[in-house]
Design a protein around this motif. Structure first.
Motif, PDB file in Angstrom:
ATOM      1  N   LYS A 346       0.832  -1.437   0.079  1.00  0.00           N
ATOM      2  CA  LYS A 346       0.052  -0.243   0.063  1.00  0.00           C
ATOM      3  C   LYS A 346       0.599   1.225   0.018  1.00  0.00           C
ATOM      4  O   LYS A 346       0.355   2.461  -0.512  1.00  0.00           O
ATOM      5  CB  LYS A 346      -1.029   0.003   1.344  1.00  0.00           C
ATOM      6  CG  LYS A 346      -0.308  -0.240   2.522  1.00  0.00           C
ATOM      7  CD  LYS A 346      -1.193  -0.179   3.559  1.00  0.00           C
ATOM      8  CE  LYS A 346      -0.723  -0.213   4.912  1.00  0.00           C
ATOM      9  NZ  LYS A 346      -1.379  -0.422   6.307  1.00  0.00           N
ATOM     10  N   ILE A 350      -0.177   2.176  -6.346  1.00  0.00           N
ATOM     11  CA  ILE A 350      -1.072   3.175  -6.870  1.00  0.00           C
ATOM     12  C   ILE A 350      -2.277   2.597  -7.801  1.00  0.00           C
ATOM     13  O   ILE A 350      -2.214   1.800  -8.735  1.00  0.00           O
ATOM     14  CB  ILE A 350      -0.731   4.483  -7.753  1.00  0.00           C
ATOM     15  CG1 ILE A 350       0.418   5.117  -6.606  1.00  0.00           C
ATOM     16  CG2 ILE A 350      -1.803   5.291  -8.089  1.00  0.00           C
ATOM     17  CD1 ILE A 350       0.978   6.254  -7.329  1.00  0.00           C
ATOM     18  N   ASP A 352      -5.260   2.053 -10.231  1.00  0.00           N
ATOM     19  CA  ASP A 352      -5.563   2.606 -11.420  1.00  0.00           C
ATOM     20  C   ASP A 352      -7.047   3.205 -11.419  1.00  0.00           C
ATOM     21  O   ASP A 352      -7.249   3.971 -12.434  1.00  0.00           O
ATOM     22  CB  ASP A 352      -5.083   1.871 -12.789  1.00  0.00           C
ATOM     23  CG  ASP A 352      -3.913   1.217 -12.796  1.00  0.00           C
ATOM     24  OD1 ASP A 352      -3.009   1.729 -12.312  1.00  0.00           O
ATOM     25  OD2 ASP A 352      -3.681   0.231 -13.729  1.00  0.00           O
ATOM     26  N   ALA A 394      -3.266  -2.173 -10.441  1.00  0.00           N
ATOM     27  CA  ALA A 394      -2.154  -1.264  -9.673  1.00  0.00           C
ATOM     28  C   ALA A 394      -0.982  -1.183 -10.279  1.00  0.00           C
ATOM     29  O   ALA A 394      -0.652  -1.999 -10.826  1.00  0.00           O
ATOM     30  CB  ALA A 394      -2.305  -1.455  -8.202  1.00  0.00           C
ATOM     31  N   GLN A 397       5.297   1.589  -7.820  1.00  0.00           N
ATOM     32  CA  GLN A 397       6.233   2.630  -8.156  1.00  0.00           C
ATOM     33  C   GLN A 397       7.453   2.443  -8.305  1.00  0.00           C
ATOM     34  O   GLN A 397       8.419   3.078  -8.644  1.00  0.00           O
ATOM     35  CB  GLN A 397       5.946   3.876  -7.505  1.00  0.00           C
ATOM     36  CG  GLN A 397       4.218   4.241  -7.573  1.00  0.00           C
ATOM     37  CD  GLN A 397       3.857   4.851  -8.712  1.00  0.00           C
ATOM     38  OE1 GLN A 397       4.562   5.632  -9.411  1.00  0.00           O
ATOM     39  NE2 GLN A 397       2.899   4.322  -9.311  1.00  0.00           N
TER      40      GLN A 397
END
Length: 509
Positions: A346, A350, A352, A394, A397
């Protein structure tokens, strides 16, 4: 040949291991003010990235069973003695870099805790062919441990694809690493030495000197050309009476070889091989590769290491060596160890699109290409998570995938070192700039080239087609330019000159 294939590394999954130690070594201590980037793999993608990350911003750690990078386009030359093996190697550890290195196998990743579980190996695996043999290991192993990362880059490469053909894993020769090239060179010379013995029958001579290459792509074609040069330029002077027995054949299931080239250049290569006596057997289906001579051909227990290649079209064929170069299959680390995401990250993932259920309550997995099993990435090479039941997705990153293991969402790029090299250079530039809004990666096709033997080659770019001696000069110049270190930039032309004057080294070791 698009700078060759990407060498693969064998990595396995050991989720059953319970005890994991913390790493005490000082050289892996966290460096204040620097993000830690852990790169899995020392092939074209991983090595290039490690050499181009800014050492003022990043602490770079490479994890790989190989402490070196292999310049794969020249492996065929080393296999026949045109170049020596050291000229294709670049060490991961080097005096002029701050890259840290762990010789080991990545076994698992926790995206939530941002840690990697590693099994170290105590002995080098240079002689182990990096094929799809299930990840052959060194006997020397160390204690399992975890290391943390700020950013993770998966660049483990792929294996040679055998399509499950019986006996190929055990009996074929591959051309993915220096160990493979050494075994090929040794076997070629064994075949000639055995065939030269006065006790060797005519039939056995024909089997020993029948060389099969499976795969009509640039790698297979270039090896066939290099082998032809070795036999007719050097071995013909030492084994004059054996040259009539030499037979080189290229097998491929496709209707033509070199499908990445235009028809005109592919036809030029085909006609050149036909003139040289290299047989091209397209639309041939390999069913088995086993030890021993074809059944019923000769009643002898001395097979001299010969193999029987069974094809659907011709039946059993006796060969002295079979070099397998047919494509790629996914690395077990990507296929198994990254099969599931243990806990939703988490802090770094991120969504979508907004989810109706808390993401941490869902069963996430890495998004994969349905055919190859490669990791789907965006145009910044960030891996994607997917929850199939709710069709939720998701983006992570801080985890990236480059090279053969990655598949871009917009377009699937060819699995060549040219692609991996450009991806690594782009990612290094992106990370060094710390610009999260930079324009995404775009592949620039620099063309493909292949050596055809006899100082002739073919080259194709977006607007030009070159063949013959001119293409050969460009081929050599391009690979010399792409060689990483100045040491090898000097050694390679020196060996070319030595072998042109004195002939290739045919020592068997």
């Amino acid at each position: 040949m698009g700078f060759g294939r990407i060498p693969s590394i064998a990595i396995r999954n050991v989720k059953s291991i319970r005890h994991v130690s913390t790493i005490p070594r000082q050289f892996l201590a966290t460096q204040p003010g620097k993000e830690r980037v852990v790169i899995l793999g020392s092939g074209w993608a991983g090595f290039t990235l490690s050499r181009n990350l800014d050492p003022e911003k990043y602490q770079t750690i490479v994890v790989s069973p190989r402490s070196y990078f292999v310049f794969t386009p020249l492996l065929a030359s080393t296999a026949v003695g045109t170049l020596e093996f050291r000229t294709t190697l670049e060490p991961v550890r080097a005096r002029n870099t701050s890259v840290e290195y762990i010789q080991g196998w990545a076994d698992d990743v926790s995206f939530d805790r941002k840690t990697i579980t590693i099994e170290p190996i105590a002995a080098q695996v240079a002689g182990v062919p990096h094929t799809d043999r299930g990840g052959p290991r060194s006997s020397g192993k160390g204690e399992i441990f975890d290391i943390s990362y700020d950013k993770l880059v998966v660049a483990v490469g792929c294996y040679s694809q055998t399509f499950g053909t019986k006996g190929v894993r055990e009996n074929a020769r591959f051309l993915k690493d220096v160990g493979d090239a050494r075994k090929i060179r040794r076997r070629i010379l064994e075949c000639f030495e055995t065939a030269s013995l006065p006790t060797t029958s005519e039939y056995l001579k024909k089997q020993l000197l029948n060389f099969a290459i499976v795969g009509g792509g640039p790698t297979g074609v270039e090896f066939a050309a290099e082998l032809f040069d070795l036999c007719h330029e050097d071995l013909s002077r030492l084994y004059l009476t054996l040259i009539p027995y030499v037979k080189i054949s290229i097998y491929d299931v496709a209707p033509k070889i070199l499908p990445m080239f235009d028809a005109k250049l592919a036809t030029y290569a085909l006609n050149l091989f036909k003139r040289d006596g290299i047989e091209i057997k397209t639309e041939h289906h390999i069913q088995e590769l086993r030890l021993g001579l074809p059944h019923g051909q000769e009643n002898t227990s001395d097979t001299a290491g010969c193999l029987t290649l069974t094809t659907k079209e011709e039946g059993d064929i006796g060969v002295g060596m079979c070099v397998w170069s047919t494509g790629l299959m996914m690395n077990p680390f990507v296929q198994k160890a990254l099969d599931s995401v243990h806990t939703y990250p988490k802090a770094s993932a991120i969504l979508d699109a907004p989810a109706t259920v808390p993401p941490s309550d869902l069963q996430w997995s890495l998004k994969r290409h349905p055919k190859t099993g490669g990791l789907i990435v965006d145009d910044h090479f960030r891996v994607q998570l997917v929850e199939p039941r709710l069709s939720a997705e998701a983006t992570v990153q801080d985890v990236f995938a480059i090279g053969d293991v990655s598949v871009m969402e917009k377009a699937q790029l060819p699995a060549t070192a040219q692609v991996a090299n450009q991806e690594a250079l782009w990612l290094a530039k992106h990370l060094n700039a710390k610009n999260k809004n930079s324009k995404g990666f775009t592949f620039r096709n620099l063309g493909v080239m292949t050596y055809l033997g006899g100082m002739r080659a073919i080259m194709q770019t977006s607007d030009r087609e070159i063949k013959g001696r001119t293409a050969w000069l460009i081929w050599r110049g391009a690979y010399l330019t792409k060689t990483v270190s100045w040491r090898n930039k000097l050694l390679i032309p020196i060996y070319w000159a030595i072998n042109w004057v004195f002939g290739r080294d045919i020592s068997r070791f």
